[in-house]
Design a protein around this motif. Sequence first.
Motif, PDB file in Angstrom:
ATOM      1  N   TYR A 153     -40.020 -27.419 -13.003  1.00  0.00           N
ATOM      2  CA  TYR A 153     -40.345 -27.566 -12.121  1.00  0.00           C
ATOM      3  C   TYR A 153     -39.081 -27.810 -11.755  1.00  0.00           C
ATOM      4  O   TYR A 153     -38.585 -28.958 -10.363  1.00  0.00           O
ATOM      5  N   GLU A 182     -44.892 -26.600   0.945  1.00  0.00           N
ATOM      6  CA  GLU A 182     -45.412 -27.322   0.807  1.00  0.00           C
ATOM      7  C   GLU A 182     -44.189 -28.441   0.408  1.00  0.00           C
ATOM      8  O   GLU A 182     -43.539 -28.736   0.423  1.00  0.00           O
ATOM      9  N   LEU A 209     -56.106 -28.269  -5.952  1.00  0.00           N
ATOM     10  CA  LEU A 209     -57.518 -28.105  -5.859  1.00  0.00           C
ATOM     11  C   LEU A 209     -57.507 -29.068  -4.958  1.00  0.00           C
ATOM     12  O   LEU A 209     -58.900 -29.362  -4.235  1.00  0.00           O
ATOM     13  N   THR A 210     -57.153 -30.442  -4.029  1.00  0.00           N
ATOM     14  CA  THR A 210     -57.495 -31.406  -3.248  1.00  0.00           C
ATOM     15  C   THR A 210     -57.132 -30.870  -1.923  1.00  0.00           C
ATOM     16  O   THR A 210     -58.156 -30.896  -1.329  1.00  0.00           O
ATOM     17  N   THR A 246     -53.453 -34.192  -6.455  1.00  0.00           N
ATOM     18  CA  THR A 246     -54.396 -34.719  -7.463  1.00  0.00           C
ATOM     19  C   THR A 246     -53.563 -35.893  -7.466  1.00  0.00           C
ATOM     20  O   THR A 246     -55.274 -37.102  -7.025  1.00  0.00           O
TER      21      THR A 246
END
Length: 288
Positions: A153, A182, A209-210, A246
Motif C-alpha cells: 500500500y 480514487e 464492495l461499498t 468498508t
Amino acid sequence: MKIFMTGKLVEESEAMISVFDHGLLYGDGVFEGIRVYNNRVFLLKEHIDRLFNSAKAIALEIPMNKEELVRAVADTCKANELENGYVRLIVTRGKGSLGLNPYLCKNPEVIIIAAEIQLYPKDFYENGLKIVTVGTVRNHPEAINPRIKSLNYLNNVLAKIEAINAGCMECIMLNHKGEVAEASGDNIFTIKDGKLYTPSIYSGALEGLTRNKVISLAESLGYSVNEVSMQRYDLYTADEVFLTGTAAEIISVVEIDKRAIGLGTPGEITKKLASSYSKYASSNGYSL
Ligand code: PMP
C-alpha cells in the motif's frame, strides 16, 4: 484477543510471523477489510471472492478453500465475541529467503484479526470532509493494478502523507493520465443534476464492495449511475461528492482543493444514500 493463524485460533501473544515472510519483506500478499454489524458479517462472500481474485492476480495460492475461509472468519468473530466491528483477513506469501523469488515461499499464511473499528470522528459524518488532490499518481495498472487489494500500500501511504501534510484526512489520487482514480483508501462518487458518477475501475480504482453496493442501492432508488472517466473539473463543479469504503461507509466531501462542493455542506442525495446503506448493512450479511 484470539487471532486465526496457521489454521487455528491462537492468543494474540502467540500470533507471530517470521521476519522472512515476504508479506513483511516485500508487501507480497493480499488482504480484505470486512465489517460486522449486529452479529452478521457484511458482504462476506464478496470479500472472499475479491480476495481470491487478488491472490490469483499475483499468482498466490491460498491454502484454504472459500468455505473454509468463511468458517474461519466466523469462528474468529465468535471467539472474540465480536458483534460489531472489523475483520482483517490477510494472506501473506509466507516465509521465504531474502531474495524476491516467491516460488521459494512454500507456505502462504492466512491471518484473521477480528477487532474494533476506528471511524472518522462523528463531526466529519455530520459536516463532511475537506480534502485535496495529491501529486502521488495512482499505481499504473500494468505495474501494480489498483484492482488487486495487495499488502503493498506504499502508493496509498505516500498519498496519505501528502493529505496529512496539507491538513486533510483524505485525498484524491489521479491516474497516470490525470483522471480521477480514487481516494487513498476509499472510492469516490460525484452527483450532478441528480445523476451519480464514479470513476470506472479502468481509471485506477479498486472495485470497492461499498461502491458496488451503493451503485445498486442508488439504482433501486431510481438514480442513474454512470461509470466514467472523470477530471478534477468534474469534482470541482459537482453538486455533491462522497467517498465510500468498508470502514468509512459513506462520507460526504464538502471541499476539494479549496473549492466548496455544492453549498459546502453534505448534500441531500448523499444523506439519502447513506441512510439507505446503513439500513441495508445493519440487516444483511452472514449470520454468526
Ligand atoms: N480504494 C482503496 C484503495 C481501498 O483501500 C478501499 C478499501 N479500504 C476502497 C477503495 C474501498 O473498498 P471497499 O468498499 O471494498 O472497502
